[in-house]
Structure formats: C-alpha cells, structure tokens
Design an enzyme around this catalytic site. Structure first.
Site, PDB file in Angstrom:
ATOM      1  N   HIS A   1      -8.843  -8.596  -8.551  1.00  0.00           N
ATOM      2  CA  HIS A   1      -8.726  -8.258  -7.126  1.00  0.00           C
ATOM      3  C   HIS A   1      -9.260  -9.428  -6.282  1.00  0.00           C
ATOM      4  O   HIS A   1     -10.162 -10.147  -6.698  1.00  0.00           O
ATOM      5  CB  HIS A   1      -9.569  -7.003  -6.856  1.00  0.00           C
ATOM      6  CG  HIS A   1      -9.947  -6.804  -5.427  1.00  0.00           C
ATOM      7  ND1 HIS A   1     -11.088  -7.363  -4.875  1.00  0.00           N
ATOM      8  CD2 HIS A   1      -9.344  -6.117  -4.435  1.00  0.00           C
ATOM      9  CE1 HIS A   1     -11.160  -7.007  -3.605  1.00  0.00           C
ATOM     10  NE2 HIS A   1     -10.120  -6.264  -3.302  1.00  0.00           N
TER      11      HIS A   1
ATOM     12  N   LYS B   1       0.831  -1.198   0.000  1.00  0.00           N
ATOM     13  CA  LYS B   1       0.000   0.000   0.000  1.00  0.00           C
ATOM     14  C   LYS B   1       0.869   1.254   0.000  1.00  0.00           C
ATOM     15  O   LYS B   1       1.939   1.272   0.618  1.00  0.00           O
ATOM     16  CB  LYS B   1      -0.900   0.006   1.239  1.00  0.00           C
ATOM     17  CG  LYS B   1      -1.840  -1.183   1.314  1.00  0.00           C
ATOM     18  CD  LYS B   1      -2.780  -1.220   0.128  1.00  0.00           C
ATOM     19  CE  LYS B   1      -3.731  -2.405   0.184  1.00  0.00           C
ATOM     20  NZ  LYS B   1      -4.558  -2.493  -1.051  1.00  0.00           N
TER      21      LYS B   1
HETATM   22 MG    MG Z   1      -6.293  -2.618  -4.835  1.00  0.00          MG
END
Ligand code: MG
Length: 388
Positions: A321, A183
C-alpha cells in the site's frame, strides 16, 4: 558521525477525496529529517522519510516518545559495529525503548518514519539510490528491473461536480499508466457496478482494474459484490471486510470468484502470520499489501516477507500500500510484485518524481541518492522549509 538534529512537520494532504469509509481532507503526514554532521557538497547529509499516506501525521508519538529517546542516545549506539553506517534496527530499538509489544496502531507508523529515514541516510552515505542499498543489505542482486505499477485512485465524484471517474482514469492513462485501482462500497451495488463499467472503458480489460472496498463490507455484502463482479474478471478485490477479520477474508477467497487483496492495515509480522494461517490467502493468486511506512519500517517488513515465504507464498504476491517513492524503492530493491502510484492525489507525497519513467505499465526509480524525495517537485518546498 552523529545525528545532530531531528525535525518533523505534519503536512496536510491536498485534495478533497473520499473512499467508502474515510474522507482524506483532514489527513496529514509526518515528514521527518535526520540531520547529521556529515557534510556532502558543502551541506549536512540529511535522512528523509515519512509515515506513508492515507492515515495521519504522528507528531505526538514522535515528539513525546520516540524522538527524545533517539536524541538522548549515545551517538555511537545508533551506528553499526563498524561505525561506518547508521543501523536501522538499533535506531528503531532505541526509539521503542520502554514500549510494550503488541498494540501496534499509530506507533507503528511513527516508528516507520524514523527507521525509513535511516535507510535514506545510509543510501545517501553510499551515494546510491535506496533500492540498491536495500538489495545489497538483503543479499539480493544489485540490478534494476522495471517495476510493475498501477495507478490508484478511482474515487467518488458528486453528480454535476464537473469531474468523473472516467476522466480521472483517463488522466492516469495519459501519464503512461495502463492498470488502475478504484474505490467501491461508497455507493449502492448498482451504482458501483455502473462505475466499474465506466472504469473498464478506460482500463480495457478486467485484468487491468482492481477494486478496493476499504474494509467496509460484512460477509453478506462482500459476497454479493464478489458474485456481482465475477463476470468482469477483475485484477483483485481489496479489503472486502474488516482488515482483522481473517475469517471473512477466507470466506471471500473461498468463493473462488477472483483474487483477493489485503494487508495494508496489518502492522506487525505476527498479524501477517495470522493472515497467512487463517485468512484463506492462496499461493500464486492473492495479493499482500502490507506497507513498511505503516509498520515499523523495512526491518519489520522483511520479517513479514520471511513469514510469507515460509508459509508457501511468493514475494511477487506483495504490492505494498502507498503509491509513493519510498515504496517504489522498496519494491525494486526487494523484488516484490509491484507497486501502486497516486499520480493524481495525496500530494505532495503521492506518485513519483518526473525522473522515474512510467511506460508500458512499469516504472523505474531514478538514480537520485536515497529515496529521491528531493527530486519530487511537490516535496522540494516542504523539505526546504523543514531544513531551513
Ligand atoms: Mg486499499
């Protein structure tokens, strides 16, 4: 042959982790069971699925709208013409009766749980893994090749917490993963660059590390990040801006600084068509991440693939995803580019069962019937409770 009971439970996700935008501590997932009157090995045959991860359970939409329609339908209306299998498209159409087009949102995930459970059921009827059922249904060769995989995670850790990004990625490396996703956007650019460099000490090369901003940036921030990260040669820059801001996506792609990835928040083939038209995605380079579990299931996903292929893209550019067993089977059955895995987080749903071998940056589904959810140790107790 009929569905005699439908059960749903909202299961909380384990773990206190956060990306740039959301904290997953409150997230849950709808685990759904279609119980039939078909008996195998002395037990009723059950179709199991869930509505992907990283979002919320859809108990309300399921219990108040979609499931009663399926429960009240004539059993024969849920089967294919031959009456020998359940028809995922017919079941979905009945579940969505009286729903207007558009406005996809959470309904798309709720509907997906039902549609995917039908695929699980049909694969178990045929006593084969779901990837094989899917390949056959789509006229593809029923043969298995190793699926490219990366471990996703790479969250933020408070200083002094005793945990670090490097430790997290090393754990994945020890499990056999060689590519990773982390992230960004939850800290300053300077801090994120330091984190990327920490991750690169584990990944070994930029081509084995992707970054995900979860739609956080405006164009100025996205551009600043893209320029600052350009020297690392990263695998891709995911969801730089709002998922529906196709113009921003196009502008980031047009910088020409590396592959971009997006699509996990597009829930219909019309949205994907707009991404293909206006998002600046490049054939053979950028990555599409639509997730069947968030977007009405496999039928809608197949229509998305058709849109992409008609627009000059390859299905090898698709990495859905949601790093879990259902998408592993879908990637294997449809010959997509690869899939992600959440071996460390999002339990009980994230990652695969021990019977799925991870080696050399690839993973293989096991030969368990259906999606093999029953083989995942973390899921066996919740499934047993749901069916008790
Ligand atoms: Mg993502």
């Amino acid at each position: 042959m009929k569905i005699v009971d439908i059960r749903e439970v909202a299961l909380p996700l384990q773990g206190q982790i956060a990306n740039a935008v959301v904290n997953f501590a409150e997230h849950d997932v709808s685990l759904l069971a279609l119980v039939t009157d078909v008996v195998r090995n002395g037990r009723p045959l059950v179709g199991l699925a869930f509505n992907s991860i990283g979002r919320f359970a859809q108990s309300g939409i399921l219990r108040h709208r979609l499931l009663p329609r399926v429960q009240q339908a004539a059993p024969q209306s849920l089967l294919d013409d031959g009456g020998t299998r359940w028809d995922p498209a017919r079941v979905l159409a009945i579940a969505l009766k009286n729903e207007k087009p558009g406005g996809h949102g959470d309904r798309a995930g709720a509907a997906a749980a039902i549609e995917l459970a039908v695929w699980d059921l049909n694969a178990k009827l045929a006593d084969e893994p779901a990837w094989a059922t899917l390949a056959r249904a789509c006229g593809r060769p029923v043969s298995l090749t190793p699926v490219d995989v990366y471990a996703a995670g790479g969250y933020y850790y408070a200083g002094g917490s005793g945990h670090s990004l490097g430790d997290e990625l090393r754990r994945y490396r020890d499990m056999g993963y060689q590519a990773f996703k982390m992230k960004i956007g939850g800290a300053s650019l300077t801090d994120d660059l330091r984190r990327i460099e920490e991750a690169l000490t584990v990944a070994g090369a930029g081509s084995r590390l992707a970054v995900d901003a979860n739609g956080r940036f405006d164009l100025a921030s996205a551009t600043a990040y893209a320029q600052a990260m350009a020297g690392y040669g990263l695998r891709w820059f995911e969801e730089a801006g709002d998922p529906l801001d196709y113009d921003l996506n196009r502008a980031v792609a047009d910088l020409g600084l590396g592959p971009v990835a997006t699509g996990e928040n597009l829930f219909s083939c019309q949205d994907v068509r707009n991404l293909a038209r206006f998002g600046g995605m490049r054939a053979g380079r950028d990555v599409f991440q639509m997730d069947p579990g968030l977007s009405y299931g496999i039928g809608e996903y197949l229509r998305m693939l058709e849109v992409l292929e008609q627009s000059g893209f390859s299905r090898r550019q698709c990495y859905p995803h949601g790093g879990h067993l259902i998408n592993l089977h879908i990637v294997a059955g449809l010959g997509l580019g690869g899939c992600e895995s959440y071996p460390g987080v999002f339990q009980p749903f994230g990652g695969y069962s021990p019977a799925c071998r991870v080696e050399g940056s690839t993973v293989m589904p096991s030969d368990a019937p259906g999606f093999g959810l029953e083989q995942k140790p973390e899921l066996s107790a919740p499934i047993a409770q749901l069916l008790a």
